[in-house]
Design an enzyme around this catalytic site. Structure first.
Site, PDB file in Angstrom:
ATOM      1  N   GLU A 208       0.309  -9.606  -1.098  1.00 36.45           N
ATOM      2  CA  GLU A 208       0.352  -8.767  -2.301  1.00 36.45           C
ATOM      3  C   GLU A 208      -0.558  -9.272  -3.425  1.00 36.45           C
ATOM      4  OE1 GLU A 208       4.172  -7.696  -3.763  1.00 36.45           O
ATOM      5  OE2 GLU A 208       4.844  -6.863  -1.846  1.00 36.45           O
ATOM      6  N   GLU A 396       6.673  -5.716   4.762  1.00 36.32           N
ATOM      7  CA  GLU A 396       7.867  -5.724   3.916  1.00 36.32           C
ATOM      8  C   GLU A 396       8.352  -4.298   3.728  1.00 36.32           C
ATOM      9  OE1 GLU A 396       7.836  -7.621   0.092  1.00 36.32           O
ATOM     10  OE2 GLU A 396       6.701  -9.355   0.825  1.00 36.32           O
TER      11      GLU A 396
END
Length: 490
Positions: A208, A396
């Site tokens: 991320e 995720e």
């Protein structure tokens, strides 16, 4: 749920650290994913392809604890949480779940789920206390033990090199504003590939980038290192982070073994068409490319879009053609973290328009988390169509939920089950259409330190009592176990 059922209240065993009682998964570990069955041969309307990987995910700082033992150096998160006023209730990850000492129990719990893979991150300052220099043998020994235990339990290890815990020593030398940090990350990633690549076949570079750059360095900074950089410096830090990804891809290939596979794990902004008609679908694809222009788009295309550079104007990052070539280094798979969508419609002037959220739109417990299951269909669909990805992982997906402890000591998190059933149905739609999603990692395996939210929001399939550190599988753990057993939405 489909099939034969027992009472929900008999599913979990109170007071047990391994209440699911699941036998060892029969799935062995492979060097590369087996080919998935064509959609036409999948039996049943809710099944996933044969060979689909089911896993869970964690991050080092959120679970390990042991923040200053066995030679580990200080990270930017260690410094940030020890700064008064930064974290809700003054919580820290100093102990977290004490996974550093309780890893064997945690591996057994994941084995009990029937999971076939586990995505974890390595703490950079645990390996290189100062970010560079001589490696810390005691830090590496922890991950040696963990990887061996995972393989012995039928869990494929998926290793994330960087999940936000930059060594504080590097931050003091400029952090992501310094190009040297990109090279340091690559050297560290190459070391991991050499040290663990005889057993770990899948490496994610950085987790991320969009989150730790925008929310750690942007105007609304809420996470470590807590900077608020002007636009030009922010854009340059972003460029160094995506450059680190490209350099790490090259270093992992050089340091790993034959069969080593590498790719990003990026929190993508997913566009969902307001109506599934051709003009809105086309507009949504354009939105997806531009909304991720500074991150996944440049990593997969090796170029910044014209629209991105025009928006940045004089604040655009400084880069060379060689930088872009490195950033666009070919990857073996694409990992995407998917939580919610942005709804998009066609616009005659700009090509697309993102529609704002309604105040009445349903959300999970986290106030930012709007519910939009379609994101788990359109996210991988866009990645496959826009960038021709041959292997996609959902690295995720999950939610914070109420997780109230009932009078019998159990956790009947039916809201999380609702979330999972809805989202996994959309993911199954994607695989049924032949979109090459190879696996799914639920966030998270355990309740953990939720960054600036501290221990107030729970994302785990396994409940953790933060006073005693006792682990108790929730009702959602039983649901996920049955999904894995059937390889289907239940």
């Amino acid at each position: 749920m489909a099939g034969q059922r027992v009472s929900r209240r008999t599913l979990l065993t109170a007071g047990s650290t391994s209440g699911l009682g699941m036998a060892l998964s029969a799935a062995g570990c492979r060097e590369a994913p087996a080919p998935l069955s064509p959609a036409a041969s999948i039996e049943g309307p809710r099944r996933f392809p044969t060979g689909f990987l089911w896993g869970t995910a964690t991050a080092a700082y959120q679970v390990e604890g042991a923040w200053n033992v066995d030679g580990k150096g200080e990270s930017i998160w260690d410094r940030y949480v020890h700064t008064p006023g930064k974290i809700k209730h003054g919580d820290t990850g100093d102990v977290a779940l004490d996974h550093y000492h309780r890893w064997a129990e945690d591996v057994r719990l994941m084995q009990d789920l029937g999971a076939t893979a586990y995505r974890f991150s390595v703490s950079w300052p645990r390996i290189f206390p100062n970010g560079t220099g001589a490696p810390n043998a005691r830090g590496l020994a922890f991950y040696d033990r963990l990887v061996d235990a995972l393989l012995g339990s039928g869990l494929q290890p998926f290793l994330t090199c960087y999940h936000w815990d930059l060594p504080q020593a590097l931050q003091e030398r400029g952090g992501w504003e310094s190009r040297d940090t990109a090279q340091a990350l690559a050297d560290y990633a190459g070391y991991l590939a050499g040290a663990l690549g005889d057993r770990v076949r899948h490496f994610f570079t950085l987790n991320e980038i969009a989150t730790f750059i925008e929310w750690g360095h942007g105007p609304d900074s809420l996470i470590a290192p807590g900077l608020r950089l002007p636009a030009a410096r922010l854009n340059q830090a972003r460029h160094h982070a995506v450059l680190a990804h490209g350099l790490a891809v090259q270093a992992i290939r050089a340091g790993g073994r034959p069969g080593t596979r590498v790719g990003p794990a990026e929190n993508v902004t997913v566009g969902v068409p307001v109506v599934e008609s051709p003009e809105h679908v086309t507009a949504t694809e354009q939105f997806m490319r531009e909304a991720n222009a500074g991150y996944l788009t440049v990593m997969l295309e090796g170029r910044y879009t014209d629209r991105f550079l025009a928006r940045a104007g004089a604040d655009a990052p400084r880069f060379t053609p060689d930088d872009l070539k490195v950033i666009g280094s070919p990857v073996d798979f694409v990992g995407i973290n998917v939580y919610m969508p942005r709804y998009v419609r066609a616009d005659e002037t700009q090509g697309f328009e993102a529609v704002g959220w309604s105040a009445s739109h349903p959300r999970m417990q986290s106030p930012w988390h709007y519910i939009g299951p379609e994101a788990l269909y359109w996210g991988p669909r866009h990645v496959a169509r826009l960038w021709k990805a041959s292997d996609i992982y959902i690295t995720e997906n999950g939610c914070g939920a109420a997780d109230a402890i009932a009078g019998d000591g159990r956790i009947y998190d039916t809201d999380r089950i609702m979330f999972l059933r809805s989202y996994l149905s959309q993911l199954q739609r994607a695989t049924a259409e032949g979109i090459p999603v190879r696996g799914y990692f639920h966030w998270s395996a355990f309740d953990n330190f939720e960054w600036t939210g501290g221990f107030g929001t729970r994302f785990g399939l396994v409940h953790v009592d933060y006073d005693t550190l006792k682990r108790t599988p929730k009702l959602s753990a039983q649901f996920y176990r049955e999904v894995i057993e059937r390889n289907a939405v239940v």
